[in-house]
Each structure stands twice: as C-alpha cells, then as structure tokens.
Scaffold this active site. Structure first.
Site, PDB file in Angstrom:
ATOM      1  N   ARG A   1       4.247   0.143   4.439  1.00  0.00           N
ATOM      2  CA  ARG A   1       3.128   0.265   3.354  1.00  0.00           C
ATOM      3  C   ARG A   1       2.505   1.589   3.555  1.00  0.00           C
ATOM      4  O   ARG A   1       2.603   2.240   4.468  1.00  0.00           O
ATOM      5  CB  ARG A   1       2.134  -0.831   3.802  1.00  0.00           C
ATOM      6  CG  ARG A   1       1.316  -1.026   2.812  1.00  0.00           C
ATOM      7  CD  ARG A   1       0.254  -2.075   3.319  1.00  0.00           C
ATOM      8  NE  ARG A   1      -0.447  -2.710   2.020  1.00  0.00           N
ATOM      9  CZ  ARG A   1      -1.554  -2.329   1.781  1.00  0.00           C
ATOM     10  NH1 ARG A   1      -2.377  -1.451   2.434  1.00  0.00           N
ATOM     11  NH2 ARG A   1      -2.240  -2.828   0.651  1.00  0.00           N
ATOM     12  N   HIS A   2       1.996   1.809   2.352  1.00  0.00           N
ATOM     13  CA  HIS A   2       1.526   3.229   2.098  1.00  0.00           C
ATOM     14  C   HIS A   2       0.257   3.415   3.094  1.00  0.00           C
ATOM     15  O   HIS A   2      -0.360   2.419   3.481  1.00  0.00           O
ATOM     16  CB  HIS A   2       0.896   3.331   0.587  1.00  0.00           C
ATOM     17  CG  HIS A   2      -0.145   2.423   0.184  1.00  0.00           C
ATOM     18  ND1 HIS A   2      -1.315   2.339   0.660  1.00  0.00           N
ATOM     19  CD2 HIS A   2       0.049   1.301  -0.449  1.00  0.00           C
ATOM     20  CE1 HIS A   2      -2.222   1.358   0.087  1.00  0.00           C
ATOM     21  NE2 HIS A   2      -1.183   0.622  -0.460  1.00  0.00           N
ATOM     22  N   GLY A   3      -0.136   4.832   3.279  1.00  0.00           N
ATOM     23  CA  GLY A   3      -1.238   5.000   3.879  1.00  0.00           C
ATOM     24  C   GLY A   3      -2.506   4.540   3.413  1.00  0.00           C
ATOM     25  O   GLY A   3      -2.468   4.582   2.039  1.00  0.00           O
TER      26      GLY A   3
ATOM     27  N   LEU B   1      -7.407   6.378  -1.435  1.00  0.00           N
ATOM     28  CA  LEU B   1      -8.753   6.507  -1.691  1.00  0.00           C
ATOM     29  C   LEU B   1      -9.555   5.196  -2.399  1.00  0.00           C
ATOM     30  O   LEU B   1     -10.610   4.988  -2.297  1.00  0.00           O
ATOM     31  CB  LEU B   1      -8.924   7.671  -2.882  1.00  0.00           C
ATOM     32  CG  LEU B   1      -8.673   9.150  -2.467  1.00  0.00           C
ATOM     33  CD1 LEU B   1      -8.558  10.188  -3.577  1.00  0.00           C
ATOM     34  CD2 LEU B   1      -9.472   9.451  -1.366  1.00  0.00           C
TER      35      LEU B   1
ATOM     36  N   ARG C   1      -0.188   6.164  -4.359  1.00  0.00           N
ATOM     37  CA  ARG C   1      -0.318   6.014  -2.769  1.00  0.00           C
ATOM     38  C   ARG C   1       0.982   6.058  -2.346  1.00  0.00           C
ATOM     39  O   ARG C   1       1.184   6.316  -1.121  1.00  0.00           O
ATOM     40  CB  ARG C   1      -1.296   5.096  -2.717  1.00  0.00           C
ATOM     41  CG  ARG C   1      -0.970   3.723  -3.206  1.00  0.00           C
ATOM     42  CD  ARG C   1      -2.036   2.658  -2.933  1.00  0.00           C
ATOM     43  NE  ARG C   1      -1.882   1.248  -3.585  1.00  0.00           N
ATOM     44  CZ  ARG C   1      -2.409   1.157  -4.741  1.00  0.00           C
ATOM     45  NH1 ARG C   1      -2.779   1.827  -5.615  1.00  0.00           N
ATOM     46  NH2 ARG C   1      -2.013   0.060  -5.175  1.00  0.00           N
TER      47      ARG C   1
ATOM     48  N   GLU D   1       2.536  -4.116  -5.840  1.00  0.00           N
ATOM     49  CA  GLU D   1       1.984  -5.150  -5.916  1.00  0.00           C
ATOM     50  C   GLU D   1       1.198  -5.500  -7.140  1.00  0.00           C
ATOM     51  O   GLU D   1       1.298  -4.732  -8.157  1.00  0.00           O
ATOM     52  CB  GLU D   1       0.761  -4.842  -4.776  1.00  0.00           C
ATOM     53  CG  GLU D   1      -0.176  -3.616  -5.271  1.00  0.00           C
ATOM     54  CD  GLU D   1      -1.063  -3.304  -4.058  1.00  0.00           C
ATOM     55  OE1 GLU D   1      -2.115  -2.930  -4.319  1.00  0.00           O
ATOM     56  OE2 GLU D   1      -0.607  -3.097  -3.024  1.00  0.00           O
TER      57      GLU D   1
END
Length: 118
Positions: free
Chosen positions: A7-9, A12, A57, A81
């Site tokens: 999963r992405h970090g 923001l 992201r 998503e």
C-alpha cells in the site's frame, strides 16, 4: 513466485487538513521515508514487475520501488480505491514529468484520466 502487495506510504491527504478532501495527494515526508524503506527491503527480493494505480501517492511509492529494483512501472488505471464523486486526475505530461519510469496506457490522455464515481 512471490507476490508482494504494497500500500502507498502516508499521503498528505491523511495528515494535512488542507488536502483531506482531495482524492489524489502526494506522499507526506513520512510517506516518502516509508516508501524508501519498502524499496530497500524489496531490492533484494528478485522483483520482476512493479504495477501501480495512477494515483500520485501510489506512483510516488512505486517510483521508489521501481528505482530500487531497476524496473519500470506498469500503470493500471483500474487499480485504485473508490472515491465518492468524480475526479479528473493530473494530465499525462504532468505524471510523466513527476514519474518518468511510469509507463502510462494510451487511455490516459493529456487531460488526465477520469476517476468516476462507482
């Protein structure tokens, strides 16, 4: 064969109230460090493909992994998503400029891809 799902970090949109209503935000400084840590770990795992959603992201995370494992990024627009409401993404040249190792499909036009409400 091993399949690593990452999963992405942190983005923001998860930590900065100025971005919390935007569906496509870049990685936060912590998210950048998280992505670097995953990339370092995967560097020794024999990764042969890097696949990402077109969200910034996710591409930010994938770019660090792709650099570490010396691969390009396959971008799959359908790999993302859900989001309530529609969203027009960043344009093709913007994404290529930010993520030069990303191979964008032809369907991702200069006007950007459309993230339609499901």
């Amino acid at each position: 064969m091993h399949l690593f799902i990452v999963r992405h970090g942190q983005s923001l949109g998860q930590v900065d109230s100025a971005w919390n209503n935007h569906p496509d935000t870049a990685l936060s400084p912590l998210g950048e460090r998280q992505a670097e840590a995953v990339a370092l770990r995967l560097k020794t795992q024999g990764v042969t493909r890097v696949i990402s959603s077109p969200l910034v992201r996710a591409l930010g995370t994938a770019a660090r992994i792709a650099t570490a494992v010396e691969r390009r990024i396959e971008v799959w627009p359908e790999l993302r998503e859900g989001w309530v409401g529609g969203y027009q993404s960043f344009g093709r040249q913007n994404l290529i400029g930010r993520f030069p190792q990303a191979d964008l499909p032809e369907s991702m036009a200069e006007a950007g891809w459309v993230h339609a409400s499901d």
